[in-house]
Design an enzyme around this catalytic site. Structure first.
Site, short mmCIF file in Angstrom:
data_model
loop_
_atom_site.label_atom_id
_atom_site.label_comp_id
_atom_site.label_asym_id
_atom_site.label_seq_id
_atom_site.Cartn_x
_atom_site.Cartn_y
_atom_site.Cartn_z
CE1 TYR A 101 48.53 57.64 12.41
CE2 TYR A 101 46.73 56.48 11.32
CZ TYR A 101 47.93 56.46 12.00
OH TYR A 101 48.54 55.25 12.26
CD GLU A 188 51.84 56.34 12.22
OE1 GLU A 188 51.12 55.61 12.89
OE2 GLU A 188 52.79 56.99 12.71
#
Lengths: 380, 357
Positions: A101, A188
């Site tokens: 992530y 993101e």
């Protein structure tokens, strides 16, 4: 403005971030065509701005163009978290060895961009943050910018393979460029994936743009804004400079100022009603805005009564009263109206309204209770 | 007494010839604020409402000895206007402008903070806003757009993220005979120059402020931090209110910073944070006057009855809590050091022990 995944990937690609080839499709036929162009295994992903798309059946693999057609048809029929799927992304599928992530977000507290990195990728990061926050590495980016060595050092804490860390560092540096140059509040990549061959790629993209910066990104509106993403009423609100959020209740409210607008919604709820919307008409109170506000509220949803709550500071109450009267002359309201105004030129406003046969109260509490009662009358 | 602005405020208006700047200049003068100059590049040498206009802030400061600036320039130029004011040695910079890109505010914020560092010959600038209504010290000065007719001098400090909600509550306070020392709107953007904590520190240090009303809203965690700060450093009674209890997650409620993101920043969390440290939270705005009035009366009664107590109190805080209290501001420094309005003393070092209501 929140971008769709396919838009985010397009933005990423502009900055040289590694994304797999893919295109957006609005019909199963288009999906078949794109799948044929890409060739081989493709992934079909619902383009809705909601998490948990996979769990909802919004992400499927297809081995052939015909299978892509079928899967796209199924996904396009879905509604995920209340959002109908109108588009799918058809992209080359990748084998994944490991998922990470990576994101950059503006940290309001430290007033600096914050990198968040985790070896627990591909899952709901908010869940990771809640259950095991120690698994998320956080590092601020100084005002001067992100140095390559700093990006590398950070990635080496998470990636065991140096070559992969190097690739991830390059991705981070480019993501930082996206974040700064395109005025993001959030950029993101989840998952940041490593293929079995050791290639690091951005498999997903979530981008939130800072609306305040749209004046210096002339392309945003025309390139990213999808007319089908917003209702006709939300669009009208935006075009007229009204802050508007639709809610589920039946009491419409028109308020000047965001804080007072929120407090008005809260007060409606407090006295047993349900607000139908948040609407801030702002400091200006020209009749055009008032008319637009009333039009939006009466059309978008099922409003049973409407409350005007105006605190005349710089906004002059008589201006608002004139706006209300002008608007009602043009198109009478189908539902009862309760007006609360106080402050600058309150007496003049009261006169204007009473000449038109309207009353107004000065107390916010009283006005809210009145509008709830009116809504109940209409309902019964 | 008051915080940040008073009779000694010498104000310049950046963007004085614009529509908003011109209008509010008139309003501020009418309230009695000493507006000593204005700035609009290219309009130097002219006048607006009998106020001299300059091309640069530096020139305006040099010629007028201004110590405060208020910014009404459009969003695209607002951050630059903050930089210009800071570079010119303006001590209090109030940015009214809404819609400033967060990246621009970030730069300006760090610039101002850097200049607050120890040996800056230009002094210690402070930024309020952007996207704020400014501040008003009843009967003395107003800087920004708060309406003057709703305030009255008195013992309550008001700090809020909002504009019209502040007016609403201030009017209700005034109607109930509860006047104000200073009312300050800190702004609704994700990054703002002066936070709740800074304002609380200033009110705590102001001898005339007896109680504080704090109005927050959804988004960010400034309210949670304020609650912790109150617990450690604020001895005066505080009443809180949070707007946005019915706001849905993920939607921006007008203010750029008013958004529940990733389940964080809800009104419920913020209300709980205040309640956990003994700060009463008004459910609705009209509860605020009653709550603060009650706390004020109790505090006054305590002070009256407990004339002997201070000695006892003084002995206690010297120990552990004082140390704890000192540790926090150092970490937050230099931002959290109390500002210096002309003549006002810096924030007192002494800190009360546990908070008691």
């Amino acid at each position: 403005m929140n971008l769709h995944e396919y838009q985010g990937k397009e933005l990423f690609a502009r900055y040289g971030l590694p994304v797999l080839p893919g295109q957006v499709a609005g019909t199963p036929e288009e999906a078949r065509e794109i799948a044929a162009q890409i060739g081989g295994l493709v992934v079909i992903k619902a383009q809705v701005q909601a998490g948990g798309r996979g769990k909802a059946g919004g992400v499927k693999l297809a081995h052939t163009p015909d299978e892509a057609f079928e899967k796209a048809r199924d996904i396009l029929a879905l509604t995920i978290k209340g959002l109908p799927v109108r588009k799918v992304l058809v992209a080359q599928a990748a084998d994944i060895a490991k998922e990470y992530y990576l994101s950059i977000v503006m940290d309001r507290e430290k007033k600096l961009p914050l990198i968040m990195l985790s070896a627990e990728g591909g899952v709901d990061i908010e869940e990771v943050a809640r259950v095991s926050p120690e698994k998320i590495l956080k590092q601020h980016i100084p005002l001067e910018g992100l140095r390559p060595y700093a990006a590398r050092a950070l990635m080496m804490k998470v990636f065991t393979d140096f070559k992969q860390a190097q690739q991830a560092a390059t991705i981070l540096l480019k993501l930082y460029n996206v974040f700064m140059d395109d005025d993001c509040s959030l950029a993101e990549i989840n998952p940041l994936a490593v293929t079995p061959e050791g290639r690091v790629i951005a498999l997903d993209a979530k981008v939130v743009l800072d609306d305040n910066a749209d004046f210096r990104h002339r392309d945003w509106d025309e390139h990213w804004r999808d007319p089908a993403d917003e209702s006709q009423w939300s669009r009208l609100a935006r075009e007229k400079g009204l802050s508007y959020v639709k809610l589920d209740g039946d009491i419409g409210c028109v308020v000047n100022g965001a804080g007072l607008a929120m407090a008005t919604m809260d007060l409606i709820k407090h006295y047993g009603g349900e607000p139908a919307n948040f609407l801030d008409i702002g400091g200006s109170s020209n009749p055009e805005k008032v008319t637009a506000a009333l039009k939006i509220i009466t059309n978008d949803g099922h409003v049973r009564a409407i409350l005007f709550n105006i605190f005349g500071g710089i906004t002059r109450c008589d201006d608002v009263a004139n706006g209300i009267v002008a608007s009602l002359k043009e198109s009478p309201l189908p539902v009862p109206l309760v007006i609360r105004l106080t402050g600058t030129n309150e007496e003049k406003a009261r006169q204007i309204l009473s000449d038109f046969g309207l009353g107004a109260t000065t107390s916010m509490d009283e006005a809210v209770q009145m509008v709830i009662a009116k809504a109940q009358e209409v309902a019964s | 007494m008051s915080i940040l602005i008073d009779k000694n405020t010498r104000l310049i208006v950046q963007g004085i010839t614009g529509r908003d700047g011109a209008f509010h200049t008139q309003q501020m003068i009418a309230y009695g604020t000493k507006v000593v100059g204005g700035v609009t590049p290219g309009k130097g040498g002219t006048e607006m409402h009998d106020v001299p206009v300059f091309d640069t802030v530096a020139e305006a400061v040099e010629k007028t000895k201004a110590n405060t600036s208020v910014i009404y320039v459009p969003a695209a130029f607002a951050a630059d206007a903050i930089h210009e004011a800071a570079d010119a040695g303006v001590q209090l910079i109030v940015c009214i402008t809404e819609g400033v890109p967060v990246n621009d505010t970030m730069d300006a914020w760090h610039k101002v903070i850097e200049m607050r560092g120890a040996n800056n010959p230009l002094g210690k600038p402070r930024l309020i806003g952007p996207n704020c209504p400014g501040l008003i010290t009843p009967g003395q000065a107003k800087v920004g757009i708060l309406p003057g007719h709703i305030v009255t001098p008195g013992p309550i400090g008001v700090v809020s993220k909002s504009g019209t909600l502040t007016y609403e509550v201030v009017k209700q306070l005034t109607d109930k005979g509860l006047g104000q020392t200073t009312c300050i709107g800190i702004g609704g953007d994700p990054i703002i120059g002066t936070d709740f904590i800074d304002a609380l520190a200033l009110f705590e240090a102001d001898p005339k402020t007896e109680g504080i009303v704090l109005m927050g809203e959804i988004g960010g965690n400034a309210e949670e931090q304020a609650a912790q700060f109150i617990k450690r450093h604020v001895t005066k009674p505080v009443v809180a209110f949070i707007a946005g209890q019915t706001a849905p997650p993920g939607k921006r409620m007008g203010h750029a910073g008013a958004i529940i993101a990733g389940g964080k920043g809800t009104a419920a969390e913020k209300m709980a944070a205040f309640e956990a440290v003994g700060v009463p939270v008004a459910r609705i705005p009209s509860e605020i006057p009653g709550l603060i009035s009650e706390l004020l009366q109790r505090r006054r009664a305590r002070k009256k009855n407990g004339a002997a107590k201070p000695a006892k109190k003084a002995a206690k805080p010297a120990a552990k809590p004082a140390k704890k209290a000192a540790a926090k501001p150092v970490k937050k420094a230099p931002a959290k050091k109390a500002a210096k309005p002309p003549k006002a003393k810096p924030a007192p070092k002494k800190k009360a022990p546990a908070r008691k209501k």
